[in-house]
Design a protein around this motif. Structure first.
Motif, PDB file in Angstrom:
ATOM      1  N   ASN A 112      24.881  -5.726 -11.864  1.00  0.00           N
ATOM      2  CA  ASN A 112      24.099  -6.435 -12.885  1.00  0.00           C
ATOM      3  C   ASN A 112      23.500  -7.721 -12.313  1.00  0.00           C
ATOM      4  O   ASN A 112      22.332  -8.015 -12.510  1.00  0.00           O
ATOM      5  N   GLY A 113      24.347  -8.500 -11.640  1.00  0.00           N
ATOM      6  CA  GLY A 113      23.856  -9.685 -10.954  1.00  0.00           C
ATOM      7  C   GLY A 113      23.921  -9.424  -9.456  1.00  0.00           C
ATOM      8  O   GLY A 113      23.541  -8.353  -9.001  1.00  0.00           O
ATOM      9  N   SER A 114      24.424 -10.391  -8.700  1.00  0.00           N
ATOM     10  CA  SER A 114      24.550 -10.182  -7.263  1.00  0.00           C
ATOM     11  C   SER A 114      25.995 -10.195  -6.782  1.00  0.00           C
ATOM     12  O   SER A 114      26.282  -9.776  -5.665  1.00  0.00           O
ATOM     13  N   SER A 115      26.944 -10.663  -7.602  1.00  0.00           N
ATOM     14  CA  SER A 115      28.290 -10.935  -7.110  1.00  0.00           C
ATOM     15  C   SER A 115      29.022  -9.671  -6.636  1.00  0.00           C
ATOM     16  O   SER A 115      29.557  -9.648  -5.526  1.00  0.00           O
ATOM     17  N   ASP A 116      29.084  -8.618  -7.445  1.00  0.00           N
ATOM     18  CA  ASP A 116      29.777  -7.397  -7.027  1.00  0.00           C
ATOM     19  C   ASP A 116      29.094  -6.763  -5.819  1.00  0.00           C
ATOM     20  O   ASP A 116      29.758  -6.258  -4.907  1.00  0.00           O
ATOM     21  N   ALA A 117      27.766  -6.779  -5.821  1.00  0.00           N
ATOM     22  CA  ALA A 117      27.030  -6.226  -4.679  1.00  0.00           C
ATOM     23  C   ALA A 117      27.291  -7.064  -3.433  1.00  0.00           C
ATOM     24  O   ALA A 117      27.387  -6.526  -2.323  1.00  0.00           O
ATOM     25  N   ASP A 118      27.412  -8.377  -3.597  1.00  0.00           N
ATOM     26  CA  ASP A 118      27.731  -9.235  -2.455  1.00  0.00           C
ATOM     27  C   ASP A 118      29.114  -8.921  -1.902  1.00  0.00           C
ATOM     28  O   ASP A 118      29.316  -8.899  -0.687  1.00  0.00           O
ATOM     29  N   VAL A 119      30.085  -8.687  -2.784  1.00  0.00           N
ATOM     30  CA  VAL A 119      31.430  -8.330  -2.336  1.00  0.00           C
ATOM     31  C   VAL A 119      31.385  -7.012  -1.557  1.00  0.00           C
ATOM     32  O   VAL A 119      32.016  -6.871  -0.503  1.00  0.00           O
ATOM     33  N   ALA A 120      30.621  -6.049  -2.064  1.00  0.00           N
ATOM     34  CA  ALA A 120      30.463  -4.775  -1.355  1.00  0.00           C
ATOM     35  C   ALA A 120      29.873  -5.002   0.026  1.00  0.00           C
ATOM     36  O   ALA A 120      30.317  -4.404   1.023  1.00  0.00           O
ATOM     37  N   TRP A 121      28.869  -5.884   0.096  1.00  0.00           N
ATOM     38  CA  TRP A 121      28.230  -6.186   1.390  1.00  0.00           C
ATOM     39  C   TRP A 121      29.218  -6.860   2.343  1.00  0.00           C
ATOM     40  O   TRP A 121      29.285  -6.521   3.535  1.00  0.00           O
ATOM     41  N   ILE A 122      29.994  -7.821   1.838  1.00  0.00           N
ATOM     42  CA  ILE A 122      30.935  -8.557   2.690  1.00  0.00           C
ATOM     43  C   ILE A 122      31.968  -7.610   3.299  1.00  0.00           C
ATOM     44  O   ILE A 122      32.225  -7.627   4.505  1.00  0.00           O
ATOM     45  N   ILE A 123      32.568  -6.772   2.448  1.00  0.00           N
ATOM     46  CA  ILE A 123      33.597  -5.864   2.953  1.00  0.00           C
ATOM     47  C   ILE A 123      33.000  -4.861   3.932  1.00  0.00           C
ATOM     48  O   ILE A 123      33.586  -4.562   4.975  1.00  0.00           O
ATOM     49  N   SER A 124      31.794  -4.363   3.616  1.00  0.00           N
ATOM     50  CA  SER A 124      31.130  -3.419   4.519  1.00  0.00           C
ATOM     51  C   SER A 124      30.913  -4.034   5.886  1.00  0.00           C
ATOM     52  O   SER A 124      31.171  -3.416   6.924  1.00  0.00           O
ATOM     53  N   ASN A 125      30.436  -5.280   5.885  1.00  0.00           N
ATOM     54  CA  ASN A 125      30.196  -5.957   7.154  1.00  0.00           C
ATOM     55  C   ASN A 125      31.487  -6.266   7.880  1.00  0.00           C
ATOM     56  O   ASN A 125      31.564  -6.164   9.102  1.00  0.00           O
ATOM     57  N   ARG A 126      32.493  -6.652   7.124  1.00  0.00           N
ATOM     58  CA  ARG A 126      33.798  -6.937   7.747  1.00  0.00           C
ATOM     59  C   ARG A 126      34.352  -5.693   8.437  1.00  0.00           C
ATOM     60  O   ARG A 126      35.029  -5.782   9.458  1.00  0.00           O
ATOM     61  N   MET A 127      34.049  -4.519   7.853  1.00  0.00           N
ATOM     62  CA  MET A 127      34.524  -3.256   8.434  1.00  0.00           C
ATOM     63  C   MET A 127      33.605  -2.759   9.538  1.00  0.00           C
ATOM     64  O   MET A 127      33.873  -1.722  10.145  1.00  0.00           O
ATOM     65  N   GLY A 128      32.506  -3.477   9.779  1.00  0.00           N
ATOM     66  CA  GLY A 128      31.622  -3.114  10.879  1.00  0.00           C
ATOM     67  C   GLY A 128      30.427  -2.274  10.494  1.00  0.00           C
ATOM     68  O   GLY A 128      29.675  -1.825  11.358  1.00  0.00           O
ATOM     69  N   PHE A 129      30.193  -2.065   9.174  1.00  0.00           N
ATOM     70  CA  PHE A 129      29.026  -1.299   8.718  1.00  0.00           C
ATOM     71  C   PHE A 129      27.873  -2.278   8.535  1.00  0.00           C
ATOM     72  O   PHE A 129      27.846  -3.050   7.575  1.00  0.00           O
ATOM     73  N   LYS A 130      26.916  -2.226   9.448  1.00  0.00           N
ATOM     74  CA  LYS A 130      25.900  -3.271   9.512  1.00  0.00           C
ATOM     75  C   LYS A 130      24.625  -2.982   8.734  1.00  0.00           C
ATOM     76  O   LYS A 130      23.877  -3.883   8.407  1.00  0.00           O
ATOM     77  N   ASN A 131      24.351  -1.744   8.458  1.00  0.00           N
ATOM     78  CA  ASN A 131      23.055  -1.398   7.879  1.00  0.00           C
ATOM     79  C   ASN A 131      23.095  -1.465   6.351  1.00  0.00           C
ATOM     80  O   ASN A 131      22.652  -0.568   5.665  1.00  0.00           O
ATOM     81  N   THR A 132      23.649  -2.550   5.844  1.00  0.00           N
ATOM     82  CA  THR A 132      23.809  -2.697   4.399  1.00  0.00           C
ATOM     83  C   THR A 132      23.105  -3.954   3.898  1.00  0.00           C
ATOM     84  O   THR A 132      23.009  -4.948   4.621  1.00  0.00           O
ATOM     85  N   PHE A 133      22.655  -3.887   2.628  1.00  0.00           N
ATOM     86  CA  PHE A 133      21.871  -4.972   2.042  1.00  0.00           C
ATOM     87  C   PHE A 133      22.237  -5.105   0.557  1.00  0.00           C
ATOM     88  O   PHE A 133      22.976  -4.290   0.010  1.00  0.00           O
ATOM     89  N   VAL A 134      21.674  -6.135  -0.052  1.00  0.00           N
ATOM     90  CA  VAL A 134      21.922  -6.403  -1.473  1.00  0.00           C
ATOM     91  C   VAL A 134      20.579  -6.617  -2.179  1.00  0.00           C
ATOM     92  O   VAL A 134      19.697  -7.289  -1.634  1.00  0.00           O
ATOM     93  N   MET A 135      20.432  -6.051  -3.375  1.00  0.00           N
ATOM     94  CA  MET A 135      19.249  -6.353  -4.180  1.00  0.00           C
ATOM     95  C   MET A 135      19.504  -7.672  -4.902  1.00  0.00           C
ATOM     96  O   MET A 135      20.364  -7.749  -5.780  1.00  0.00           O
TER      97      MET A 135
END
Length: 208
Positions: A112-135
């Motif tokens: 709905n906003g950006s916070s949950d999507a940001d958390v998804a992005w942070i964890i993805s990046n922490r796990m090494g998945f780089k090709n991720t973005f946030v709307m």
């Protein structure tokens, strides 16, 4: 900059809480170091604007994978064209990692906003998945800018006028006040090809 640092600290705290209670398991990927992740957090390169996402949807860009990280209940009420639903608490389960562990699509998270999507992005990046973005701004901004655009431009401000005209065009394309989003029960268009997994990376100094 101070605001960006505060945002980074808040997101780090959210990440810690999420990891503590979600049961995310450590996998054998080369993880992003916390200091690098923090630097990435205060940059805005992870964001796509709603206008950019709208343009990619209109152009039927085959390189994007939209993931709605809200609950199934909210997703079934409406979603962006072509999006799939993987709630945040389900996103890092084994059966869903194929959507992240790939280098075919630009994976764009939204909520709905950006916070949950940001958390998804942070964890993805922490796990090494780089090709991720946030709307950026999520569906709230999507509704404000794409579905219900307002003309705040002045006669001499061509940049804002052009942006408004673009939003008006996008609003018409997506159905304007009639939602521009898929209705409950509508068929969700999935990616035409299954994500291709990357070769697993070796853990530095770890066992095979």
């Amino acid at each position: 900059m101070k605001k960006q640092y505060l945002l980074g600290m808040v997101l780090f705290l959210a990440l810690g809480l999420f990891v503590a209670f979600s049961g995310v398991k450590k996998r054998s990927y080369v993880e992003t170091k916390p200091d690098q992740l923090f630097l990435d957090l205060i940059e805005s390169t992870r964001y796509f604007s709603v206008e950019e996402v709208a343009q990619m949807i209109i152009a039927e860009d085959p390189s994007i994978l939209l993931i709605d990280v809200r609950s199934e209940e909210f997703f079934n009420k409406f979603s962006l064209n072509g999006a799939i639903n993987i709630p945040l608490k389900e996103l890092f389960k084994e059966e869903n990692l194929g959507y992240l562990d790939q280098n075919v699509y630009k994976t764009i998270f939204y909520s709905n906003g950006s916070s949950d999507a940001d958390v998804a992005w942070i964890i993805s990046n922490r796990m090494g998945f780089k090709n991720t973005f946030v709307m950026l701004g999520g569906l709230n901004t999507w509704v404000d800018n794409i579905l219900q655009p307002r003309d705040n431009s002045v006669i001499w401000d061509k940049v804002h006028d052009q942006m408004y005209q673009y939003r008006r065009g996008a609003s018409i394309y997506f159905g304007g006040d009639d939602n521009g989003v898929q209705e409950s029960g509508g068929e969700v268009k999935k990616p035409s090809a299954a994500p291709i997994k990357r070769k697993k990376k070796e853990v530095e100094g770890g066992c095979s």
